[in-house]
Design an enzyme around this catalytic site. Structure first.
Site, PDB file in Angstrom:
ATOM      1  N   MET A  81      -8.841   8.260  -0.314  1.00 22.64           N
ATOM      2  CA  MET A  81      -9.710   8.650   0.819  1.00 22.64           C
ATOM      3  C   MET A  81     -10.248  10.059   0.571  1.00 22.64           C
ATOM      4  O   MET A  81      -9.513  10.920   0.091  1.00 22.64           O
ATOM      5  CB  MET A  81      -8.909   8.640   2.113  1.00 22.64           C
ATOM      6  CG  MET A  81      -8.279   7.301   2.428  1.00 22.64           C
ATOM      7  SD  MET A  81      -7.516   7.322   4.071  1.00 22.64           S
ATOM      8  CE  MET A  81      -6.662   5.745   4.038  1.00 22.64           C
ATOM      9  N   ASP A 114      -6.840  -6.322   4.384  1.00 23.21           N
ATOM     10  CA  ASP A 114      -6.273  -4.975   4.334  1.00 23.21           C
ATOM     11  C   ASP A 114      -6.200  -4.373   5.728  1.00 23.21           C
ATOM     12  O   ASP A 114      -7.223  -4.022   6.309  1.00 23.21           O
ATOM     13  CB  ASP A 114      -7.129  -4.101   3.407  1.00 23.21           C
ATOM     14  CG  ASP A 114      -6.541  -2.715   3.201  1.00 23.21           C
ATOM     15  OD1 ASP A 114      -5.396  -2.469   3.635  1.00 23.21           O
ATOM     16  OD2 ASP A 114      -7.239  -1.877   2.600  1.00 23.21           O
ATOM     17  N   SER A 127       0.851  -1.192   0.000  1.00 22.37           N
ATOM     18  CA  SER A 127       0.000   0.000   0.000  1.00 22.37           C
ATOM     19  C   SER A 127       0.882   1.236   0.000  1.00 22.37           C
ATOM     20  O   SER A 127       1.704   1.423   0.911  1.00 22.37           O
ATOM     21  CB  SER A 127      -0.896   0.002   1.239  1.00 22.37           C
ATOM     22  OG  SER A 127      -1.476   1.287   1.378  1.00 22.37           O
ATOM     23  N   MET A 150     -12.145   4.669  -0.558  1.00 21.13           N
ATOM     24  CA  MET A 150     -12.817   4.971   0.711  1.00 21.13           C
ATOM     25  C   MET A 150     -13.484   6.325   0.530  1.00 21.13           C
ATOM     26  O   MET A 150     -12.993   7.371   0.973  1.00 21.13           O
ATOM     27  CB  MET A 150     -11.794   4.953   1.852  1.00 21.13           C
ATOM     28  CG  MET A 150     -11.393   3.536   2.234  1.00 21.13           C
ATOM     29  SD  MET A 150      -9.829   3.441   3.107  1.00 21.13           S
ATOM     30  CE  MET A 150      -8.711   3.428   1.727  1.00 21.13           C
ATOM     31  N   HIS A 168      -8.446   1.192  -3.793  1.00 20.59           N
ATOM     32  CA  HIS A 168      -9.385   1.019  -2.681  1.00 20.59           C
ATOM     33  C   HIS A 168     -10.022   2.378  -2.424  1.00 20.59           C
ATOM     34  O   HIS A 168      -9.380   3.279  -1.889  1.00 20.59           O
ATOM     35  CB  HIS A 168      -8.588   0.505  -1.476  1.00 20.59           C
ATOM     36  CG  HIS A 168      -9.403   0.331  -0.243  1.00 20.59           C
ATOM     37  ND1 HIS A 168      -8.842   0.146   1.007  1.00 20.59           N
ATOM     38  CD2 HIS A 168     -10.755   0.293  -0.051  1.00 20.59           C
ATOM     39  CE1 HIS A 168      -9.806   0.015   1.902  1.00 20.59           C
ATOM     40  NE2 HIS A 168     -10.964   0.110   1.288  1.00 20.59           N
ATOM     41  N   ASP A 207      -4.781   3.618  -1.846  1.00 26.54           N
ATOM     42  CA  ASP A 207      -5.888   4.018  -0.967  1.00 26.54           C
ATOM     43  C   ASP A 207      -6.336   5.424  -1.314  1.00 26.54           C
ATOM     44  O   ASP A 207      -5.597   6.391  -1.105  1.00 26.54           O
ATOM     45  CB  ASP A 207      -5.428   3.988   0.497  1.00 26.54           C
ATOM     46  CG  ASP A 207      -5.244   2.573   0.998  1.00 26.54           C
ATOM     47  OD1 ASP A 207      -6.180   1.778   0.873  1.00 26.54           O
ATOM     48  OD2 ASP A 207      -4.142   2.262   1.512  1.00 26.54           O
ATOM     49  N   MET A 212     -11.549  -5.664   5.532  1.00 30.37           N
ATOM     50  CA  MET A 212     -10.754  -4.696   6.299  1.00 30.37           C
ATOM     51  C   MET A 212     -10.449  -5.283   7.671  1.00 30.37           C
ATOM     52  O   MET A 212     -11.370  -5.671   8.405  1.00 30.37           O
ATOM     53  CB  MET A 212     -11.535  -3.383   6.479  1.00 30.37           C
ATOM     54  CG  MET A 212     -11.754  -2.559   5.218  1.00 30.37           C
ATOM     55  SD  MET A 212     -10.251  -2.060   4.382  1.00 30.37           S
ATOM     56  CE  MET A 212      -9.386  -1.146   5.670  1.00 30.37           C
ATOM     57  N   HIS A 250      -1.474  -1.441  -4.191  1.00 30.27           N
ATOM     58  CA  HIS A 250      -2.703  -1.029  -3.497  1.00 30.27           C
ATOM     59  C   HIS A 250      -2.668   0.485  -3.299  1.00 30.27           C
ATOM     60  O   HIS A 250      -1.752   1.027  -2.680  1.00 30.27           O
ATOM     61  CB  HIS A 250      -2.778  -1.751  -2.146  1.00 30.27           C
ATOM     62  CG  HIS A 250      -4.063  -1.559  -1.419  1.00 30.27           C
ATOM     63  ND1 HIS A 250      -5.202  -2.301  -1.675  1.00 30.27           N
ATOM     64  CD2 HIS A 250      -4.401  -0.711  -0.409  1.00 30.27           C
ATOM     65  CE1 HIS A 250      -6.173  -1.930  -0.862  1.00 30.27           C
ATOM     66  NE2 HIS A 250      -5.713  -0.946  -0.085  1.00 30.27           N
TER      67      HIS A 250
HETATM   68  C1  DX5 Z   1      -6.391   1.727   5.697  1.00 27.65           C
HETATM   69  C2  DX5 Z   1      -5.979   1.353   4.304  1.00 27.65           C
HETATM   70  C3  DX5 Z   1      -4.914   0.333   4.215  1.00 27.65           C
HETATM   71  C4  DX5 Z   1      -3.595   0.751   4.788  1.00 27.65           C
HETATM   72  C5  DX5 Z   1      -2.906  -0.489   5.292  1.00 27.65           C
HETATM   73  O1  DX5 Z   1      -7.517   2.510   5.616  1.00 27.65           O
HETATM   74  O2  DX5 Z   1      -7.085   0.859   3.575  1.00 27.65           O
HETATM   75  O3  DX5 Z   1      -4.734  -0.094   2.868  1.00 27.65           O
HETATM   76  O4  DX5 Z   1      -2.756   1.375   3.848  1.00 27.65           O
HETATM   77  O5  DX5 Z   1      -1.795  -0.071   5.977  1.00 27.65           O
HETATM   78  P1  DX5 Z   1      -1.010  -1.018   7.005  1.00 27.65           P
HETATM   79  O6  DX5 Z   1      -0.542  -2.208   6.224  1.00 27.65           O
HETATM   80  O7  DX5 Z   1       0.112  -0.137   7.440  1.00 27.65           O
HETATM   81  O8  DX5 Z   1      -1.955  -1.389   8.088  1.00 27.65           O
HETATM   82 ZN    ZN Z   2      -6.663  -0.080   1.586  1.00 26.46          ZN
END
Ligand code: DX5
Ligand code: ZN
Length: 224
Positions: free
Chosen positions: A42, A180, A14, A73, A71, A40, A142, A38
């Site tokens: 947000m 994740d 990620s 969010m 991903h 993210d 998650m 990956h």
């Molecule tokens: C959290 C994200 C994850 C995050 C995981 O909201 O969706 O993808 O980057 O990070 P680690 O592996 O550090 O928990």
């Molecule tokens: Zn994620």
């Protein structure tokens, strides 16, 4: 199903834990050793944090051939499917908490040429996604509350993984299961044993002194 270039287990670092000032270099460094990237996204509404969007994905697409596992969010991810595809996204995961009935949004993603994933938060029961798994290339379980990296893995999510694995196998579905949040060398093997196909790791990869060794160690743990 994800592109079958490499069969499970797959590792998806990620970028959330990467150094954003050197993002291209960080990704290229791990590229030969990982299976997906990956990303993210947000929006500050669905989760209390902001990350990256279309311009960053466009720039990354120019420096790597990795499959982009985005991903989302966000409360309105479907408004961005077309620009995401244009930027180089391969797969988009939306949250079942945003789309409790995701049939239409899955079709929209496919119309744009995107693979489709459905994510569920730790408090959301497996039943929320079960009827829709046949629509999904990816189920994102998650294992932390979404919004931030480097949180502690929530053990109770393994139950959901086991139920998803059983359902997918017994119905002959081709949906991959991704986990994740909070994944690292200490838990990756038992999470694999519960039935996960794709392992997202942010802090455990980009937060490590040597991200390549970290991925290799994780791969070793997955193969034993
Ligand atoms: C959290 C994200 C994850 C995050 C995981 O909201 O969706 O993808 O980057 O990070 P680690 O592996 O550090 O928990
Ligand atoms: Zn994620």
């Amino acid at each position: 199903m994800l592109p079958a270039v490499i069969s499970p287990p797959r590792i998806a670092p990620s970028i959330l834990a990467a150094d954003f000032a050197r993002l291209g270099e960080e990704v290229q460094r791990v590229e030969p050793y990982v299976d997906l990237l990956h990303i993210d996204v947000m929006d500050g509404h669905f989760v209390p944090n902001l990350t990256v969007g279309i311009p960053v994905i466009t720039s990354l697409r120019k420096v790597t051939a990795l499959t982009f596992d985005c991903h989302l969010m966000m409360t309105n991810p479907d408004s961005y499917f077309r620009p995401l595809r244009g930027a180089g996204a391969d797969l988009v995961s939306v949250h079942v908490e945003v789309f409790p009935e995701p049939t239409r949004v899955a079709a929209q993603a496919r119309e744009e040429g995107l693979l489709f994933g459905l994510a569920l938060n730790p408090p959301t029961p497996f039943e929320a996604v079960e009827p829709f798994l046949e629509l999904c290339d990816l189920l994102v379980v998650m294992s932390v509350h979404p919004g931030f990296g480097a949180q502690t893995f929530i053990e109770a999510t393994l139950d959901k993984v086991e139920r998803a694995r059983k359902f997918i196998d017994s119905h002959g579905l081709r949906t991959d299961i991704e986990i994740d949040g909070g994944i690292g060398l200490d838990n990756v093997a038992r999470v694999r044993a519960a039935g996960v196909d794709v392992f997202v790791a942010g802090n455990a990869v980009f937060g490590a002194p040597d991200p390549v060794s970290a991925v290799q160690a994780m791969r070793g743990a997955l193969e034993t």
